[in-house]
Design a protein around this motif. Structure first.
Motif, PDB file in Angstrom:
ATOM      1  N   CYS A  63      -8.226   0.230  -6.141  1.00 27.56           N
ATOM      2  CA  CYS A  63      -8.843  -0.520  -5.050  1.00 27.56           C
ATOM      3  C   CYS A  63      -7.767  -1.333  -4.324  1.00 27.56           C
ATOM      4  CB  CYS A  63      -9.947  -1.430  -5.584  1.00 27.56           C
ATOM      5  SG  CYS A  63     -10.899  -2.223  -4.268  1.00 27.56           S
ATOM      6  N   PRO A  64      -6.964  -0.670  -3.500  1.00 25.23           N
ATOM      7  CA  PRO A  64      -5.912  -1.390  -2.789  1.00 25.23           C
ATOM      8  C   PRO A  64      -6.413  -2.171  -1.570  1.00 25.23           C
ATOM      9  CG  PRO A  64      -5.814   0.928  -2.249  1.00 25.23           C
ATOM     10  CD  PRO A  64      -6.883   0.772  -3.297  1.00 25.23           C
ATOM     11  N   LEU A  65      -7.635  -1.900  -1.128  1.00 24.50           N
ATOM     12  CA  LEU A  65      -8.230  -2.551   0.042  1.00 24.50           C
ATOM     13  C   LEU A  65      -9.733  -2.704  -0.164  1.00 24.50           C
ATOM     14  CD1 LEU A  65      -6.527  -0.392   2.816  1.00 24.50           C
ATOM     15  CD2 LEU A  65      -6.123  -2.833   2.473  1.00 24.50           C
ATOM     16  N   ASN A  85      -0.496  -7.904  -4.507  1.00 22.78           N
ATOM     17  CA  ASN A  85      -0.553  -6.604  -3.837  1.00 22.78           C
ATOM     18  C   ASN A  85      -1.758  -6.523  -2.910  1.00 22.78           C
ATOM     19  OD1 ASN A  85       1.727  -5.474  -5.115  1.00 22.78           O
ATOM     20  ND2 ASN A  85       0.500  -4.985  -6.907  1.00 22.78           N
ATOM     21  N   LEU A  86      -2.902  -6.978  -3.385  1.00 24.47           N
ATOM     22  CA  LEU A  86      -4.116  -6.935  -2.577  1.00 24.47           C
ATOM     23  C   LEU A  86      -3.922  -7.731  -1.289  1.00 24.47           C
ATOM     24  CD1 LEU A  86      -7.065  -6.007  -2.322  1.00 24.47           C
ATOM     25  CD2 LEU A  86      -7.716  -8.075  -3.582  1.00 24.47           C
ATOM     26  N   ALA A  87      -3.314  -8.902  -1.389  1.00 28.27           N
ATOM     27  CA  ALA A  87      -3.082  -9.733  -0.202  1.00 28.27           C
ATOM     28  C   ALA A  87      -2.171  -9.022   0.792  1.00 28.27           C
ATOM     29  CB  ALA A  87      -2.493 -11.084  -0.605  1.00 28.27           C
ATOM     30  N   ALA A  88      -1.098  -8.420   0.308  1.00 28.07           N
ATOM     31  CA  ALA A  88      -0.189  -7.691   1.201  1.00 28.07           C
ATOM     32  C   ALA A  88      -0.896  -6.502   1.842  1.00 28.07           C
ATOM     33  CB  ALA A  88       1.045  -7.225   0.426  1.00 28.07           C
ATOM     34  N   ARG A  91      -3.405  -7.727   4.437  1.00 25.52           N
ATOM     35  CA  ARG A  91      -2.748  -8.352   5.596  1.00 25.52           C
ATOM     36  C   ARG A  91      -2.028  -7.333   6.474  1.00 25.52           C
ATOM     37  NH1 ARG A  91      -1.365 -10.422   9.567  1.00 25.52           N
ATOM     38  NH2 ARG A  91      -0.156 -12.290   9.927  1.00 25.52           N
ATOM     39  N   TYR A  92      -1.386  -6.316   5.858  1.00 27.18           N
ATOM     40  CA  TYR A  92      -0.475  -5.459   6.617  1.00 27.18           C
ATOM     41  C   TYR A  92      -0.897  -4.003   6.772  1.00 27.18           C
ATOM     42  CZ  TYR A  92       2.432  -9.527   6.056  1.00 27.18           C
ATOM     43  OH  TYR A  92       2.896 -10.811   6.075  1.00 27.18           O
ATOM     44  N   ASP A  93      -1.751  -3.499   5.918  1.00 25.24           N
ATOM     45  CA  ASP A  93      -2.187  -2.111   6.056  1.00 25.24           C
ATOM     46  C   ASP A  93      -3.067  -1.998   7.305  1.00 25.24           C
ATOM     47  OD1 ASP A  93      -4.018   0.286   5.653  1.00 25.24           O
ATOM     48  OD2 ASP A  93      -2.765   0.458   3.869  1.00 25.24           O
ATOM     49  N   PRO A  94      -2.881  -0.955   8.109  1.00 23.74           N
ATOM     50  CA  PRO A  94      -3.715  -0.803   9.309  1.00 23.74           C
ATOM     51  C   PRO A  94      -5.216  -0.780   9.008  1.00 23.74           C
ATOM     52  CG  PRO A  94      -1.873   0.723   9.383  1.00 23.74           C
ATOM     53  CD  PRO A  94      -1.846   0.079   8.017  1.00 23.74           C
ATOM     54  N   ALA A  95      -5.599  -0.349   7.811  1.00 23.29           N
ATOM     55  CA  ALA A  95      -7.015  -0.321   7.442  1.00 23.29           C
ATOM     56  C   ALA A  95      -7.466  -1.627   6.783  1.00 23.29           C
ATOM     57  CB  ALA A  95      -7.280   0.845   6.491  1.00 23.29           C
ATOM     58  N   GLY A  96      -6.555  -2.577   6.632  1.00 19.35           N
ATOM     59  CA  GLY A  96      -6.870  -3.837   5.980  1.00 19.35           C
ATOM     60  C   GLY A  96      -7.536  -4.841   6.907  1.00 19.35           C
ATOM     61  N   GLU A 139       4.465 -16.172   6.260  1.00 16.23           N
ATOM     62  CA  GLU A 139       3.013 -16.134   6.458  1.00 16.23           C
ATOM     63  C   GLU A 139       2.311 -15.464   5.277  1.00 16.23           C
ATOM     64  OE1 GLU A 139       1.215 -17.810   8.697  1.00 16.23           O
ATOM     65  OE2 GLU A 139       3.196 -18.605   9.176  1.00 16.23           O
ATOM     66  N   TYR A 140       2.901 -14.372   4.754  1.00  8.84           N
ATOM     67  CA  TYR A 140       2.334 -13.713   3.581  1.00  8.84           C
ATOM     68  C   TYR A 140       2.343 -14.668   2.379  1.00  8.84           C
ATOM     69  CZ  TYR A 140       2.369 -11.160  -0.773  1.00  8.84           C
ATOM     70  OH  TYR A 140       2.123 -10.769  -2.063  1.00  8.84           O
ATOM     71  N   LEU A 141       3.455 -15.343   2.164  1.00  5.57           N
ATOM     72  CA  LEU A 141       3.549 -16.276   1.039  1.00  5.57           C
ATOM     73  C   LEU A 141       2.530 -17.405   1.167  1.00  5.57           C
ATOM     74  CD1 LEU A 141       7.427 -16.488   0.616  1.00  5.57           C
ATOM     75  CD2 LEU A 141       5.802 -15.208  -0.794  1.00  5.57           C
ATOM     76  N   ARG A 142       2.337 -17.875   2.378  1.00  7.88           N
ATOM     77  CA  ARG A 142       1.324 -18.915   2.599  1.00  7.88           C
ATOM     78  C   ARG A 142      -0.079 -18.385   2.322  1.00  7.88           C
ATOM     79  NH1 ARG A 142       4.078 -21.323   8.014  1.00  7.88           N
ATOM     80  NH2 ARG A 142       5.410 -22.854   6.966  1.00  7.88           N
ATOM     81  N   LEU A 143      -0.351 -17.146   2.721  1.00  5.54           N
ATOM     82  CA  LEU A 143      -1.640 -16.525   2.422  1.00  5.54           C
ATOM     83  C   LEU A 143      -1.854 -16.465   0.918  1.00  5.54           C
ATOM     84  CD1 LEU A 143      -4.225 -14.830   2.974  1.00  5.54           C
ATOM     85  CD2 LEU A 143      -2.717 -12.811   3.102  1.00  5.54           C
ATOM     86  N   LEU A 144      -0.866 -15.986   0.189  1.00  5.01           N
ATOM     87  CA  LEU A 144      -0.998 -15.876  -1.273  1.00  5.01           C
ATOM     88  C   LEU A 144      -1.149 -17.256  -1.912  1.00  5.01           C
ATOM     89  CD1 LEU A 144      -1.155 -14.027  -3.687  1.00  5.01           C
ATOM     90  CD2 LEU A 144       1.340 -14.066  -3.803  1.00  5.01           C
TER      91      LEU A 144
END
Length: 180
Positions: A63-65, A85-88, A91-96, A139-144
Motif C-alpha cells: 500500500c504505497p498510496l 515512505n508513505l509521506a514521500a 507528496r510526490y507520486d503523480p497519483a498521490g 518541505e518533505y521533512l516538515r510534512l513528516l
C-alpha cells in the motif's frame, strides 16, 4: 492499541516493531508495505525486510498510496512500515495526494485504526542529522515531522529506538514486558 515507533536509519526500529507485532494477541498479522521499488537499492531493502519477517506469520499488503482506501480482510495486528515512505509517495507520486498528503495520511491511519486490534506504525526521526536542507526536501521533512507529532498525540504508546533499544516517551511497551 496504537504504538508509534520512531528512530533513525538502521536504528533497529523495524526489528523492534516486528517483535511487538508478533507478540500481539491477534490471530492474524498484517504487514502494510509502503516502499515503492524504484531501483536496485530499494529492491534490496525490500528483500532484506521480507527476509527479516519470514516465518513470523505476516500477511504482506502492498500500500504505497491511498491508505484510506485499504480494506483489511479481518481484524488483526497491523505493522505499517513506514510512514516516511508513505509521506514521500503521497507528496510526490503523480497519483498521490500532493499538497493534501498530511490530511490524506491521517485519514488513512484513522481508517486503519478502525480495522485492527493493534497498530504498530514505524516512522523515521528526521531532524537530528545536523544537516540543513532547503526547498522541497525541507518541505518533505516538515510534512513528516508534522505527521510524527500528530500521530504521537493520538497514539497510546510512543517510543524511539536507538541501537536496538526502545525508549518510551508515552505509554509503555505493550506485550513484550510480559514475555521476557
Amino acid at each position: 492499541m496504537f504504538t508509534l515507533i520512531v528512530g533513525g536509519a538502521a536504528s533497529g526500529k523495524s526489528e523492534y516493531a516486528e517483535r511487538l507485532a508478533v507478540a500481539a494477541p491477534a490471530a492474524r498479522r498484517f504487514y502494510i508495505a509502503t516502499m515503492q521499488p524504484w531501483g536496485e537499492e530499494t529492491r534490496q531493502r525490500i528483500a532484506r525486510h521480507r527476509a527479516m519477517r519470514a516465518g513470523k506469520g505476516f500477511e504482506t499488503v502492498e500500500c504505497p498510496l491511498n491508505l484510506a482506501g485499504l480494506q483489511l480482510p479481518e481484524q488483526g495486528a497491523v505493522l505499517l512500515e513506514c510512514l516516511s515512505n508513505l509521506a514521500a509517495n503521497e507528496r510526490y507520486d503523480p497519483a498521490g495526494a500532493g499538497e493534501d498528503a498530511f490530511c490524506s495520511i491521517l485519514d488513512g491511519v484513522d481508517k486503519l485504526l478502525s480495522q485492527c486490534s493493534d497498530l504498530i506504525l514505524v516512522s523515521n526521526e528526521v531532524f537530528s542529522g545536523g544537516i540543513e536542507y532547503e526547498g522541497d526536501t525541507l518541505e518533505y521533512l516538515r510534512l513528516l515531522a508534522r505527521l510524527n507529532r500528530e500521530l504521537a498525540a493520538r497514539a497510546d504508546n510512543v517510543c524511539e529506538v536507538q541501537c536496538g533499544i526502545a525508549r518510551y516517551y508515552k505509554g509503555k511497551e505493550p506485550y513484550l514486558h510480559d514475555r521476557v
